[in-house]
Structures are given as C-alpha cells and as structure tokens.
Design a protein around this motif. Structure first.
Motif, PDB file in Angstrom:
ATOM      1  N   MET A 119       0.926  -1.208  -0.026  1.00  0.00           N
ATOM      2  CA  MET A 119      -0.010   0.012   0.007  1.00  0.00           C
ATOM      3  C   MET A 119       0.849   1.315  -0.002  1.00  0.00           C
ATOM      4  N   THR A 120       0.670   2.147  -0.920  1.00  0.00           N
ATOM      5  CA  THR A 120       1.436   3.382  -0.994  1.00  0.00           C
ATOM      6  C   THR A 120       0.909   4.405   0.170  1.00  0.00           C
ATOM      7  N   ILE A 121       1.700   5.499   0.341  1.00  0.00           N
ATOM      8  CA  ILE A 121       1.264   6.568   1.079  1.00  0.00           C
ATOM      9  C   ILE A 121      -0.065   7.100   0.763  1.00  0.00           C
ATOM     10  N   LEU A 122      -0.115   7.399  -0.668  1.00  0.00           N
ATOM     11  CA  LEU A 122      -1.103   7.918  -1.465  1.00  0.00           C
ATOM     12  C   LEU A 122      -2.381   7.309  -1.126  1.00  0.00           C
ATOM     13  N   THR A 123      -2.333   5.939  -1.246  1.00  0.00           N
ATOM     14  CA  THR A 123      -3.479   4.774  -1.081  1.00  0.00           C
ATOM     15  C   THR A 123      -4.187   4.976   0.375  1.00  0.00           C
ATOM     16  N   PHE A 124      -2.975   4.989   1.312  1.00  0.00           N
ATOM     17  CA  PHE A 124      -3.423   5.039   2.517  1.00  0.00           C
ATOM     18  C   PHE A 124      -4.289   6.137   3.026  1.00  0.00           C
ATOM     19  N   VAL A 125      -3.480   7.396   2.556  1.00  0.00           N
ATOM     20  CA  VAL A 125      -4.523   8.670   2.819  1.00  0.00           C
ATOM     21  C   VAL A 125      -5.769   9.024   2.250  1.00  0.00           C
ATOM     22  N   ARG A 126      -5.917   8.176   1.064  1.00  0.00           N
ATOM     23  CA  ARG A 126      -7.354   8.194   0.289  1.00  0.00           C
ATOM     24  C   ARG A 126      -8.123   7.319   1.351  1.00  0.00           C
ATOM     25  N   GLU A 127      -7.791   6.148   1.694  1.00  0.00           N
ATOM     26  CA  GLU A 127      -8.443   5.322   2.493  1.00  0.00           C
ATOM     27  C   GLU A 127      -8.928   5.927   3.995  1.00  0.00           C
ATOM     28  N   LEU A 128      -7.816   6.636   4.498  1.00  0.00           N
ATOM     29  CA  LEU A 128      -7.993   7.242   5.804  1.00  0.00           C
ATOM     30  C   LEU A 128      -9.068   8.240   5.655  1.00  0.00           C
ATOM     31  N   TYR A 129      -9.386   9.182   4.498  1.00  0.00           N
ATOM     32  CA  TYR A 129      -9.915   9.922   4.346  1.00  0.00           C
ATOM     33  C   TYR A 129     -11.258   9.656   3.536  1.00  0.00           C
ATOM     34  N   SER A 130     -11.451   8.396   3.414  1.00  0.00           N
ATOM     35  CA  SER A 130     -12.759   8.065   2.533  1.00  0.00           C
ATOM     36  C   SER A 130     -13.941   8.157   3.409  1.00  0.00           C
ATOM     37  N   LEU A 131     -14.995   8.541   2.740  1.00  0.00           N
ATOM     38  CA  LEU A 131     -16.237   8.258   3.429  1.00  0.00           C
ATOM     39  C   LEU A 131     -16.524   7.031   4.275  1.00  0.00           C
ATOM     40  N   ASP A 132     -16.146   6.054   3.580  1.00  0.00           N
ATOM     41  CA  ASP A 132     -16.159   4.726   4.204  1.00  0.00           C
ATOM     42  C   ASP A 132     -15.595   4.523   5.704  1.00  0.00           C
ATOM     43  N   THR A 133     -14.532   5.157   5.904  1.00  0.00           N
ATOM     44  CA  THR A 133     -13.873   5.059   7.125  1.00  0.00           C
ATOM     45  C   THR A 133     -14.413   6.347   8.111  1.00  0.00           C
ATOM     46  N   LEU A 134     -15.018   7.257   7.560  1.00  0.00           N
ATOM     47  CA  LEU A 134     -15.795   8.152   8.443  1.00  0.00           C
ATOM     48  C   LEU A 134     -17.194   7.717   9.048  1.00  0.00           C
ATOM     49  N   ASP A 135     -17.986   7.078   8.127  1.00  0.00           N
ATOM     50  CA  ASP A 135     -19.208   6.527   8.502  1.00  0.00           C
ATOM     51  C   ASP A 135     -19.741   5.871   7.413  1.00  0.00           C
ATOM     52  N   THR A 136     -20.193   4.480   7.542  1.00  0.00           N
ATOM     53  CA  THR A 136     -20.568   3.659   6.396  1.00  0.00           C
ATOM     54  C   THR A 136     -22.162   3.993   6.204  1.00  0.00           C
ATOM     55  N   ARG A 137     -22.922   4.850   7.031  1.00  0.00           N
ATOM     56  CA  ARG A 137     -24.374   5.301   6.781  1.00  0.00           C
ATOM     57  C   ARG A 137     -24.415   6.176   5.401  1.00  0.00           C
ATOM     58  N   PHE A 138     -23.157   6.318   4.831  1.00  0.00           N
ATOM     59  CA  PHE A 138     -23.479   7.124   3.602  1.00  0.00           C
ATOM     60  C   PHE A 138     -23.689   6.248   2.383  1.00  0.00           C
ATOM     61  N   THR A 139     -23.714   4.858   2.550  1.00  0.00           N
ATOM     62  CA  THR A 139     -23.939   3.961   1.874  1.00  0.00           C
ATOM     63  C   THR A 139     -25.563   4.030   1.623  1.00  0.00           C
ATOM     64  N   PRO A 140     -26.396   3.468   0.568  1.00  0.00           N
ATOM     65  CA  PRO A 140     -27.883   3.497   0.699  1.00  0.00           C
ATOM     66  C   PRO A 140     -28.352   2.880   1.802  1.00  0.00           C
ATOM     67  N   SER A 141     -29.358   3.527   2.792  1.00  0.00           N
ATOM     68  CA  SER A 141     -29.762   3.072   3.917  1.00  0.00           C
ATOM     69  C   SER A 141     -30.703   1.773   3.617  1.00  0.00           C
ATOM     70  N   SER A 142     -31.233   1.473   2.660  1.00  0.00           N
ATOM     71  CA  SER A 142     -32.237   0.665   2.474  1.00  0.00           C
ATOM     72  C   SER A 142     -31.465  -0.942   2.196  1.00  0.00           C
ATOM     73  N   THR A 143     -30.039  -0.801   2.115  1.00  0.00           N
ATOM     74  CA  THR A 143     -29.330  -1.868   1.800  1.00  0.00           C
ATOM     75  C   THR A 143     -28.748  -2.344   2.870  1.00  0.00           C
TER      76      THR A 143
END
Length: 619
Positions: free
Chosen positions: A1-25
C-alpha cells in the motif's frame, strides 16, 4: 500500500461513517458487494448521467488553485500576526493564555474545550479500560451453545446467542453506567435517577394518548428547571424542610460535598434529555406497530444485517421497553453520556443484539488516526492563533484592519467547529471500540459549506437527524407545494426554537435560531425561482448564479453563528462597523466576496466529483 492509497482510505467516507451507503441496503451486503465489485465508499463506481464532466484540469480551476495558494496562508497569518506579544490588545488577554509546548503560549481560554482537553489522559484510560472490562465480563459469563444439527435448530441457537448477547451487554451497561455517572456527578446521581424514573413512568404508566404531550412538557420543563434551580443543590432543598427536620441543612451540605468529578451535572444533561425523549417516543410508536405484527417477518429481513434505517424505525423487542434497567443502560451509556453522538433507543437495542457489520477493527483504527490528526491540528491552532482570548477580552476592535477583523471572526468559527468535533469524535471512537456504531456528527469541514440547509444537516448530524425524527416529521415536515412550503418554514422555526433552548436558555441563542431560519428563506425562495431543471442548457450561467447566492449564504451563516456561539450581537456589530466604516473596508468586502466565490466553485466541483463516484451526501 502506497502512502497516497493509505491517505485516500484514511479520508474516505467509508472510514468516516458507513451510513453514507444506501440506507435501504443491509450493511453486510454493501460491504460484500464493495469487495467483490471494487466499489468505493460503498457506492457503485458508475458515473450518473446528471454529473458534469470534470473541470479540475481546466484553466479556470488552475486559476482557482493559484488563488488558494496565495490567500489561505495570508488568512492564517493575519490571525497569527495579531496574536504576537507586540500586537494591539495583547496586554488585555495575556492573562487568558497558558504555558504550552516548546515554550509557546497556548490559548486554552475556552472553558468548554478546556474541560475536555485537560481530561484527555483520563478519558483515554477509560476508552481502553471500559471495553476491556466488558470483554472480560463476557469471557467469564458467556457459555458456548451446544452444536446444532439442522437449519431450524441452528436458527434457534442463533437467536439464543443474540438474546444472550443482549442480556450480557445490557447488564454490563447498567452497572458500568451507574459507576461512571456516580464517579462523574457524585450524590447528584440520585437526582438524575429520579428524573429518569419519572420520564420512564410517563412512557410506561400513562395512557397511550397522553405520552407524547406529557413527554414534551416534562422534558422541556426539565431543561428550564435545571437551569433555573442550578442542579437542585441538596443544601437548598434541606433549608426548605429545616422547620420539619432540623438536621436537613447539615445533611444537605454533606451530600453537596460529594459532587463527583463534575459537580455541575445539569450542564451536560441536555444530551440525556434527548435520549429520554427518544425512548418515550420509540416506545409510543411501537405500541401502534405491535398490533400489525413483526416487521422483520413481513419484510423477510435478516436481523443481523439490518440497515441503519431499519434499526432506527423497527421497534425493539417488547421486553426492552418495560425494563427500567434497560432504559437506564441506554440513557446513561458511558461512551455517549456526556456529549453524544445521539443514538436512538431502537438503534441501541438493535446493535446490542447484533453488532453492526460496519464495526471493524481496521475501520476503528483508521477512525482513531483521523481523530489524532484532528487533535494535533487543534493544538497547532491554539498554540499559534489566539482569536478566542482576543474575543473574550472586549478588545478595541478599531485597531484591527478589516481583513484582520474578518479573519479573527472566521478562525473563531473554525475553533468552534474543532472544539465540538474533537469531543464528539473521541466519544464516538470510544463507542466504536466498545462495539456500538453511533452516527458521525461532523460530516464536512466547516469551510466546505455554502448552503444553510446542507450546513445544518452536516453540523451535529446526529442531533439534526434526531430533530427530524422526533420534532420536524411529527409536526408535519415540509412537503412540496405553496402551503406545504410555508408549513415547512413554520416547522423549521419551531425546530430551531427548540434547538436554541436545548443549547442554553439565553436570548442570544434564540436570536441565533431565528436568524438561521430567516437566512434559510432566501435559499428556499431562490431555489424555487431558479430550478436546476430549467438551466440544463446553460450550466455555466447557472453555476455562476448559484455561486453568487452561495456567497451571500456563507456571509449570513457566519453572522448567525458568530452571534450564537462566539462574540454575540455586540461583537458582531463591532466587527461589521469596523469593516464598513472606511473605503478600505468596502474594498476588502468586495475582494472577500470574490475569493468566497472561488471557494464556492471549488465546493460545487467537489460535490460533482462525489456524484461521479456515486456519492450523495445531501450536504
């Protein structure tokens, strides 16, 4: 994993809160699909038809990049320069500064944040100790179910394991909550439990039709009573009964002397009031749904993979509503007791039965790293920029230039954003470590907002969702149409009046709440006058029109929040006068609006970029 990939994952919405996925799923299905199809943040990587082509590499946005590189450092330096020992007003606020790192002074003058900052070491111990004790408790009290043969028997064992998990968590939460609240509030825990008992009886003992009104009257009454009576000191109550019981005065003083680590328990009790209302209304609504049968059976849902919407709307088991122990375990749940985020009763019980699939070790670690980075940003800010201390010392605003005045106000708002976000993220991190996933409170950076409506959705998000579920929708919401929109505005006025009273019973907060509603009106009316559907053939013209409106929105939002949470009406008046009293101020205002317009265009493009990745935050 590159540093850029790690930063992207760190600041992804999935890391912040998975509620941003469709709530009906169901969450588990979303996560599985993400790994199979290479999606990002739980969203399909298909570009929606309404998303515009990327503009990042156009000459227009290269120009915006230059503006950012030139202006942002100057904005920060404007506050740093007036924080130096040789700057005006320094002698007035020097006593508010404390010794900091590297022989620097630190502006720890904000009492709300200082209370959290000074106790970070002790809270960190609790963050690890509380979940560790739970695991030890579960280890010594759990018993493995016997091996199963057959689908029906396996289902029965699965349900038995879920029921056992619920009993185990509730028992631990009840005992740990009593210990935690007693350590925090001392003998005032008796007052807290009495208030909780009365509210519990309102929900469980009164006729069904009387529950909603009585709940609101009692809880709003508690907000006023706690403020006016200053937490009901035992000594004051003792003095009232001295004629009948002479020793009451001494007993009252004795009980008050054991006030715990936080004697003023009523200061943060407002969060407890929200959970009390949530329990009563979730129970009230469950009474109507219980006659219609189980929603799980009707919808053929797997209870272990419910979406957040289902966890919130589906009633908890009937036994959970009639247990005072369960109610106390929820209302006083240690990680969320002091400041939230707000978790509804139904969601708490659902996650106590089955751990949410969104809770994972990797995501929790990444979230913890984000918290530490934010904490370091705050430390850097209060060690170098003293805008909070300056605003507290009633300074001579006339010694500052219009640019310096504006930046003092702007960074004051950033301090407010950080001082709220950091505790909220810490307590949410504690809950995640403990296996409970509450909503994320701060979705966007304060400087990444141009809409008053969207700003409200992303600022203290769990409280916003709470007000929608328990206040706005029961009042009738705001459906489309002329009369519907007017009713929606009236309901918003009622919501923000409650929000202001909930924060604190002060006139300036009422003014803040009404200002917010007043400033929302132009946005609503202009959205009706300039519908996006009529500008599809002229997207650039529409983008410019929206940008001009967004600049006005930002200025009004800054004014409202400065009044409510920073300098008050007098301070805002002084700042406006300092900017408008000379032609230099007028020239600065024009320049500031132009720079804000650049920022707004970047915000627009950021949201278009999210659309291309299938992300819709509505904020």
């Amino acid at each position: 994993m590159t540093i850029l990939t790690f930063v992207r994952e760190l600041y992804s919405l999935d890391t912040l809160d998975t509620r941003f996925t469709p709530s009906s799923t169901p969450q588990k299905s979303v996560n599985e699909d993400s790994s199979k199809h290479g999606t990002r943040d739980g969203k399909a990587q298909t570009q929606p038809a309404e998303a515009s082509p990327p503009r990042w590499r156009t000459p227009e946005f290269y120009l915006y990049l230059v503006v950012f590189l030139v202006c942002v450092p100057q904005m920060y330096w404007a506050v740093v320069s007036v924080s130096q020992p040789d700057s005006p007003n320094y002698s007035k606020y020097e006593h508010l500064l404390s010794p900091g790192l590297f022989s620097w002074k630190v502006d720890n003058s904000d009492a709300q944040y200082a209370g959290f900052r000074n106790n970070i070491p002790y809270l960190t111990v609790l963050l690890f100790l509380h979940p560790s004790l739970r695991r030890l408790y579960e280890l010594y009290t759990s018993s493995a179910p016997p091996a199963s043969d057959g689908i029906a028997q396996s289902t029965a064992h699965g349900q038995a394991a879920a029921d056992a998990r619920l009993r185990s968590r509730l028992a631990f939460d009840f005992v740990s909550a009593l210990i935690y609240v007693t350590a925090l509030n001392g003998t005032s825990v008796l007052k807290i439990l009495l208030i909780l008992l009365i509210n519990f009886k309102i929900a469980t003992a009164l006729p069904q039709h009387a529950i909603p009104v009585t709940t609101w009257v009692f809880n709003i009454g508690i907000l006023f009573a706690n403020e006016l009576a200053r937490g009901y000191p035992y000594s004051v109550m003792g003095e009232a009964i001295v004629p009948f019981f002479p020793a009451a005065s001494n007993w009252g003083k004795f009980l008050d002397s054991y006030g715990g680590l936080q004697p003023r328990w009523e200061v943060l009790f407002n969060f407890t009031v929200l959970r009390m209302i949530s329990f009563n209304f979730d129970y009230y609504w469950s009474l109507g749904r219980s006659r219609a049968g189980s929603p799980l059976e009707k919808k053929q849902l797997d209870p272990s993979t419910l979406s957040e919407r289902d966890r919130v709307t589906m009633p908890a088991p009937a036994s959970a509503y009639v247990s005072f122990q369960t109610y106390v375990a929820y209302v006083l749940y240690p990680p969320l007791y002091l400041a939230g985020p707000i978790l509804t009763f139904n969601d708490y019980i659902s996650q106590s039965i089955y751990q949410s699939p969104s809770v994972s070790t990797k995501r929790t670690i990444l979230y913890g790293i984000r918290f530490l980075i934010t904490l370091c940003c705050m430390e850097f800010l209060i060690h170098t920029a003293y805008m909070v201390a300056i605003s507290k010392c009633s300074p001579d605003w006339s010694v500052y230039t219009p640019f310096q005045l504006s930046m003092l106000a702007y960074f004051n708002l950033h301090h407010i954003w950080l001082k709220l976000m950091i505790p909220w993220r810490f307590f949410r991190l504690w809950a995640l470590v403990d296996g409970i996933d509450p909503p994320e409170n701060m979705v966007r950076c304060m400087s990444d907002n141009y809409s008053a409506l969207a700003f409200w959705r992303s600022w203290h998000r769990s409280f916003n969702r709470w007000t929608i579920r328990y206040v706005y929708v029961p009042l009738g919401g705001g459906p489309g149409g002329g009369s519907g929109r007017l009713r929606g505005i009236g309901n918003m006025l009622a919501v923000f009046t409650f929000v202001a009273l909930w924060h604190d019973i002060q006139l300036r907060l009422l003014v803040w709440g009404w200002m917010v509603v007043f400033f929302v009106l132009p946005e609503v009316l202009l959205t009706m006058a300039f519908p996006a559907s009529k500008w599809k053939t002229r997207p650039n013209a529409y983008r410019i029109i929206c940008g001009i409106g967004a600049v006005a929105n930002i200025l009004m939002m800054m004014a409202a929040n400065l009044v409510g949470f920073a300098v008050g009406m007098d301070g805002l008046t002084s700042i406006v006068h300092g900017i408008a009293s000379s032609w230099h101020g007028a020239l600065f205002m024009v320049s500031a609006c132009a720079i804000l317009f650049v920022g707004v265009q970047v915000m627009f493009e950021h949201r278009e970029d999210e659309k291309r990745r299938g992300i819709r935050l509505k904020c």
